[in-house]
Design a protein around this motif. Structure first.
Motif, mmCIF file in Angstrom:
data_model
loop_
_atom_site.group_PDB
_atom_site.id
_atom_site.type_symbol
_atom_site.label_atom_id
_atom_site.label_comp_id
_atom_site.label_asym_id
_atom_site.label_seq_id
_atom_site.Cartn_x
_atom_site.Cartn_y
_atom_site.Cartn_z
ATOM 1 N N TYR A 282 0.832 -1.198 0.000
ATOM 2 C CA TYR A 282 0.000 0.000 0.000
ATOM 3 C C TYR A 282 0.873 1.257 0.000
ATOM 4 N N GLU A 283 0.478 2.239 -0.777
ATOM 5 C CA GLU A 283 1.120 3.552 -0.775
ATOM 6 C C GLU A 283 0.245 4.478 0.061
ATOM 7 N N ILE A 284 0.578 4.595 1.354
ATOM 8 C CA ILE A 284 -0.339 5.235 2.291
ATOM 9 C C ILE A 284 -0.168 6.744 2.368
ATOM 10 N N GLU A 285 0.946 7.279 1.835
ATOM 11 C CA GLU A 285 1.219 8.712 2.017
ATOM 12 C C GLU A 285 0.100 9.617 1.503
ATOM 13 N N PRO A 286 -0.530 9.343 0.341
ATOM 14 C CA PRO A 286 -1.615 10.239 -0.105
ATOM 15 C C PRO A 286 -2.758 10.349 0.899
ATOM 16 N N LEU A 287 -3.069 9.240 1.586
ATOM 17 C CA LEU A 287 -4.159 9.285 2.559
ATOM 18 C C LEU A 287 -3.743 10.032 3.825
ATOM 19 N N ILE A 288 -2.477 9.933 4.209
ATOM 20 C CA ILE A 288 -1.995 10.712 5.350
ATOM 21 C C ILE A 288 -2.085 12.204 5.035
ATOM 22 N N TRP A 289 -1.661 12.579 3.809
ATOM 23 C CA TRP A 289 -1.794 13.977 3.385
ATOM 24 C C TRP A 289 -3.257 14.421 3.474
ATOM 25 N N PHE A 290 -4.148 13.565 3.017
ATOM 26 C CA PHE A 290 -5.576 13.895 3.042
ATOM 27 C C PHE A 290 -6.028 14.202 4.467
ATOM 28 N N PHE A 291 -5.648 13.348 5.413
ATOM 29 C CA PHE A 291 -6.112 13.537 6.787
ATOM 30 C C PHE A 291 -5.401 14.692 7.495
ATOM 31 N N VAL A 292 -4.179 14.995 7.118
ATOM 32 C CA VAL A 292 -3.529 16.204 7.646
ATOM 33 C C VAL A 292 -4.378 17.419 7.296
ATOM 34 N N LYS A 293 -4.798 17.489 6.040
ATOM 35 C CA LYS A 293 -5.606 18.634 5.594
ATOM 36 C C LYS A 293 -6.992 18.619 6.227
ATOM 37 N N ILE A 294 -7.583 17.441 6.361
ATOM 38 C CA ILE A 294 -8.911 17.318 6.967
ATOM 39 C C ILE A 294 -8.893 17.792 8.419
ATOM 40 N N ILE A 295 -7.918 17.334 9.187
ATOM 41 C CA ILE A 295 -7.860 17.686 10.611
ATOM 42 C C ILE A 295 -7.494 19.158 10.778
ATOM 43 N N ASP A 296 -6.584 19.647 9.947
ATOM 44 C CA ASP A 296 -6.223 21.061 10.004
ATOM 45 C C ASP A 296 -7.451 21.929 9.719
ATOM 46 N N SER A 297 -8.233 21.528 8.736
ATOM 47 C CA SER A 297 -9.450 22.260 8.399
ATOM 48 C C SER A 297 -10.486 22.169 9.517
ATOM 49 N N ALA A 298 -10.605 20.982 10.129
ATOM 50 C CA ALA A 298 -11.574 20.795 11.213
ATOM 51 C C ALA A 298 -11.218 21.637 12.436
ATOM 52 N N LEU A 299 -9.937 21.876 12.657
ATOM 53 C CA LEU A 299 -9.525 22.725 13.772
ATOM 54 C C LEU A 299 -10.019 24.158 13.598
ATOM 55 N N ASP A 300 -10.200 24.584 12.342
ATOM 56 C CA ASP A 300 -10.723 25.926 12.086
ATOM 57 C C ASP A 300 -12.137 26.096 12.614
ATOM 58 N N ASP A 301 -12.855 24.984 12.797
ATOM 59 C CA ASP A 301 -14.239 25.052 13.268
ATOM 60 C C ASP A 301 -14.339 25.415 14.744
#
Length: 378
Positions: free
Chosen positions: A282-301
């Motif tokens: 599995y090449e997991i790095e793209p999904l880690i990038w996705f969740f970094v952005k998701i959590i960073d965005s969720a913190l804005d809430d």
């Protein structure tokens, strides 16, 4: 896969996320118990709504908040069965399966948030039990809730507008391959989370955990909702205090829903759409990038939630009475005449309360003049 290899750029982003989480953790250490409950309930309802809608349920967050309010009046497990008819009649019969999915998702997420520590180390029995709870309110799923699949299934993305379906992942075959893959996954997770092997950053292990689970797709139904609940559980179990304190305030599924096409695209990219018995493929790095952005965005809430809490504390008794009219009818757009009839409050007083509630973003105003309606904002 004992080590998760990360690019230097991703490591920098992970470290930046850690710094932000720690700062936010420190900012929230002194909040009151009342604000804590308010923020977490907002997130719980957001996650329930988003996670079920990602799987094509149809209830809004306003409707889910109302369901949660109804069910919270009786914390017993029988509450849903007692209130199901009332809820279904109010929200219309065509939403019945969505109501059942919401009730199950609500029960699992509440368990995850409240008992994360007690659920470690993970066991197959725990996972099967939680999955049973996820489907317990849907009679048609009773024969396979908590049991591994016996027929092949796939991760499918559906375009809600065109009804077109696309295969995201061909999952593990049923039988011994699924069973072995789940044993290996749970063993790996417990070792990486609580054993001698540690990832340098808290996020990659939960990300790989949810991806491997989704690639296996071990159950006949509910894998998507359940996998996202397990992701929240893994974040709560990672052993870092700032994550444990903040995860209840982060509406992760809300932001996955907002990025739904990208979410499925990245899931496909990580494995070229195929389950692998060897997770090293599995090449997991793209999904880690996705969740970094998701959590960073969720913190804005969080500042938005906090502002909303402050505003709620300043509402007059009249404004609260008017707001409760909307919470009792979460699916409806209400006019001034209905509110006067329901509350008995004079028109001028209601108009002032509505103006305040719109300004404070508890309600939205729709239309003009005699056709003006108001609707609850979540």
């Amino acid at each position: 896969m004992s080590n998760i290899k990360l690019s230097s750029q991703l490591e920098r982003s992970l470290w930046g996320l850690e710094e932000r989480l720690i700062r936010t953790h420190i900012e929230l250490e002194t909040i009151s118990e009342e604000e804590d409950r308010y923020l977490h309930r907002f997130v719980l309802i957001s996650n329930i709504g988003a996670s079920t809608r990602i799987e094509n349920a149809v209830l809004t967050d306003q409707e889910i908040e109302w369901i949660d309010t109804v069910l919270t009046k009786d914390g017993k497990t029988t509450a849903f069965y007692q209130m199901k008819g009332f809820i279904a009649d109010k929200l219309s019969k065509d939403k019945e399966r969505s109501i059942e999915e919401v009730a199950g998702c609500r029960e699992v997420l509440k368990t995850v948030y409240q008992q994360a520590d007690q659920l470690f180390p993970l066991t197959e029995s725990t996972i099967r039990g939680l999955h049973h709870d996820l489907l317990r309110y849907h009679p048609g799923s009773a024969h396979h809730s908590g049991g591994y699949k016996t027929t092949q299934n796939k991760v499918v993305s559906k375009n809600l507008a065109t009804r077109e379906e696309r295969v995201v992942l061909d999952s593990a075959p049923p039988g011994i391959i699924t069973q072995t893959a789940m044993v290996d996954l749970i063993s790996w997770y417990n070792e990486m989370t609580g054993g001698s092997i540690k990832s340098n950053y808290p996020l990659p292990v939960p990300v790989l955990f949810i991806f491997r689970f989704l690639a296996i797709h071990p159950f006949t139904d509910g894998n998507g909702r359940f996998g996202r609940a397990l992701f929240i559980l893994a974040l709560l179990q990672n052993g870092y205090d700032h994550w444990k304190s903040l995860v209840p305030f982060i509406a992760i599924d809300r932001h996955i829903e907002q990025n739904r096409p990208l979410y499925y695209s990245v899931l496909h990219k990580c494995s070229e759409g195929k389950f692998h018995q060897n997770p090293e493929k599995y090449e997991i790095e793209p999904l880690i990038w996705f969740f970094v952005k998701i959590i960073d965005s969720a913190l804005d809430d969080i500042p938005v939630y906090r502002k909303r809490f402050v505003n709620s504390q300043k509402l007059s008794q009249t404004a609260l009475t008017v707001l409760n009219c909307f919470k009792e009818k979460p699916e409806n757009r209400l006019n001034v005449g209905y509110i006067i009839k329901t509350t008995g409050i004079p028109s001028r007083t209601i108009q002032y309360a509505l103006k305040t509630l719109v300004e404070k973003e508890f309600l939205q105003r729709l239309g003009q003049g005699r056709g003006t309606r108001y609707q609850l904002v979540f």
